[in-house]
Design a protein around this motif. Sequence first.
Motif, PDB file in Angstrom:
ATOM      1  N   ALA A  32       0.812  -1.216   0.000  1.00 55.53           N
ATOM      2  CA  ALA A  32       0.000   0.000   0.000  1.00 55.53           C
ATOM      3  C   ALA A  32       0.845   1.266   0.000  1.00 55.53           C
ATOM      4  O   ALA A  32       1.951   1.289   0.554  1.00 55.53           O
ATOM      5  N   VAL A  33       0.297   2.287  -0.620  1.00 58.41           N
ATOM      6  CA  VAL A  33       0.826   3.633  -0.416  1.00 58.41           C
ATOM      7  C   VAL A  33       0.278   4.098   0.933  1.00 58.41           C
ATOM      8  O   VAL A  33      -0.933   4.121   1.149  1.00 58.41           O
ATOM      9  N   ILE A  51       3.911   8.028   1.337  1.00 57.50           N
ATOM     10  CA  ILE A  51       5.126   7.281   1.021  1.00 57.50           C
ATOM     11  C   ILE A  51       4.731   5.971   0.361  1.00 57.50           C
ATOM     12  O   ILE A  51       3.832   5.274   0.831  1.00 57.50           O
ATOM     13  N   SER A  52       5.401   5.658  -0.731  1.00 56.92           N
ATOM     14  CA  SER A  52       5.088   4.440  -1.475  1.00 56.92           C
ATOM     15  C   SER A  52       5.796   3.239  -0.832  1.00 56.92           C
ATOM     16  O   SER A  52       6.671   3.404   0.015  1.00 56.92           O
ATOM     17  N   PRO A  53       5.424   2.033  -1.281  1.00 60.94           N
ATOM     18  CA  PRO A  53       6.120   0.852  -0.752  1.00 60.94           C
ATOM     19  C   PRO A  53       7.622   0.878  -1.042  1.00 60.94           C
ATOM     20  O   PRO A  53       8.392   0.182  -0.372  1.00 60.94           O
ATOM     21  N   SER A  56       9.252   6.259  -2.078  1.00 58.02           N
ATOM     22  CA  SER A  56       9.040   7.574  -2.686  1.00 58.02           C
ATOM     23  C   SER A  56       8.072   8.375  -1.837  1.00 58.02           C
ATOM     24  O   SER A  56       7.077   7.843  -1.346  1.00 58.02           O
ATOM     25  N   THR A  57       8.369   9.656  -1.688  1.00 58.31           N
ATOM     26  CA  THR A  57       7.553  10.488  -0.809  1.00 58.31           C
ATOM     27  C   THR A  57       7.013  11.716  -1.527  1.00 58.31           C
ATOM     28  O   THR A  57       7.577  12.164  -2.536  1.00 58.31           O
ATOM     29  N   ASN A  58       5.922  12.248  -1.011  1.00 60.20           N
ATOM     30  CA  ASN A  58       5.453  13.560  -1.435  1.00 60.20           C
ATOM     31  C   ASN A  58       4.807  14.250  -0.239  1.00 60.20           C
ATOM     32  O   ASN A  58       4.299  13.589   0.668  1.00 60.20           O
ATOM     33  N   ILE A  69       8.111  12.084   6.470  1.00 61.13           N
ATOM     34  CA  ILE A  69       7.418  10.804   6.515  1.00 61.13           C
ATOM     35  C   ILE A  69       8.431   9.697   6.273  1.00 61.13           C
ATOM     36  O   ILE A  69       9.360   9.856   5.460  1.00 61.13           O
ATOM     37  N   SER A  70       8.276   8.600   6.970  1.00 62.60           N
ATOM     38  CA  SER A  70       9.200   7.482   6.796  1.00 62.60           C
ATOM     39  C   SER A  70       8.473   6.179   7.120  1.00 62.60           C
ATOM     40  O   SER A  70       7.362   6.193   7.659  1.00 62.60           O
ATOM     41  N   ARG A  71       9.117   5.077   6.779  1.00 56.36           N
ATOM     42  CA  ARG A  71       8.523   3.782   7.060  1.00 56.36           C
ATOM     43  C   ARG A  71       9.584   2.802   7.523  1.00 56.36           C
ATOM     44  O   ARG A  71      10.719   2.847   7.033  1.00 56.36           O
ATOM     45  N   ASP A  72       9.202   1.957   8.454  1.00 57.53           N
ATOM     46  CA  ASP A  72      10.078   0.893   8.942  1.00 57.53           C
ATOM     47  C   ASP A  72       9.439  -0.423   8.519  1.00 57.53           C
ATOM     48  O   ASP A  72       8.468  -0.880   9.136  1.00 57.53           O
ATOM     49  N   ASN A  73       9.971  -1.016   7.474  1.00 57.86           N
ATOM     50  CA  ASN A  73       9.364  -2.227   6.921  1.00 57.86           C
ATOM     51  C   ASN A  73       9.438  -3.411   7.890  1.00 57.86           C
ATOM     52  O   ASN A  73       8.573  -4.287   7.865  1.00 57.86           O
TER      53      ASN A  73
END
Length: 115
Positions: A32-33, A51-53, A56-58, A69-73
């Motif tokens: 998911a985005v 943030i995309s999988p 990529s961010t906007n 924005i960030s993600r921790d997979n």
Amino acid sequence: QVQLVESGGGLVEPGGSLRLSCRTSARIFSIAVMGWYRQAPGKQRELVAAISPYGSTNYADAVKGRFTISRDNAKNTMYLQMNSLNSEDTAVYYCNARRDSSQSWGQGTQVTVSS
């Protein structure tokens, strides 16, 4: 049903910082985005950042340079680091997961910027 669990809202003084978190299942998180939206009283819900999988961010123009924005997979968790907060950032912040034509929302977390 997709579950999005948010945390991290609260009251902060102008110029302060907060970090929001949104956790979901590994299956959803990997495809998911993920995004953060906000809705202030009397206003429409608006996109803050996404943030995309693939990472990529906007960002909305209003938060560029202040929010990250960030993600921790490994933890299936998305974050929104908010710095230099001002009164116009006061709103309910919602986590969003979107894939093709489907999307899900978190329950929302209140962010209040006030002295």
